[in-house]
Design an enzyme around this catalytic site. Sequence first.
Site, short mmCIF file in Angstrom:
data_model
loop_
_atom_site.label_atom_id
_atom_site.label_comp_id
_atom_site.label_asym_id
_atom_site.label_seq_id
_atom_site.Cartn_x
_atom_site.Cartn_y
_atom_site.Cartn_z
CE LYS A 56 -2.15 1.70 3.69
NZ LYS A 56 -3.35 1.98 4.94
CG ASP A 71 -7.43 3.76 2.50
OD1 ASP A 71 -8.53 3.47 1.80
OD2 ASP A 71 -7.19 4.87 3.20
#
Length: 214
Positions: free
Chosen positions: A124, A142
Amino acid sequence: MARQLPFQTLVEIFTRFREAEAEPKGELQHVNAYTLVVAVALSAQATDAGVNKATRELFKVADTPQKMLDLGEDGLTEHIRSIGLFRNKAKNVMRLSRILVDEYGGEVPSSRAALQSLPGVGRKTANVVLNMWWGHPAQAVDTHIFRVGNRTGIAPGKDVDAVERAIEDNVPAEFQRHAHHWLILHGRYTCVARKPKCGACLIHDLCKFEDKAA
């Protein structure tokens, strides 16, 4: 989990997002690729606002890997004490700074694999850096994007990797560059977790969420 929306519906959704905000920006403050890596690494289990508050003074004195090493772990810790898991994050920032100096000449690498090899940098984080700094159509999923993707049918998936693939596979190419920011901002301010603001939603009529508020 809603079913995947059809292509033409996705075109309409992202056209509306683009018309509302053509150039969406991430909210983490940074001055270069290195400070962006540090900010994103610090943001795990913390708010962007909290990270920005802690890094405002930090980046004035340590905006390169070498300056961070010169500041030292104790000095870094004093700046980020207000952020969750600050001790472990400080160790990771010092370790990744050392690697950047020793192996990359103080520069942040622009490949996902190289970024993910750095301590405290997961997929991420790497995707955020690739997208925000180098403009790659990378999708950093997220909790906000995971929720919006599944709730609306824009990008359903049982885990963050599946949602990332759904965005990459189904969102039209012309919207890939900014899809990550449109979705995260939509989840942060409109399609919020407990009481989504459906009445103020740009895509209310296109969303597949079964429990829409009026």
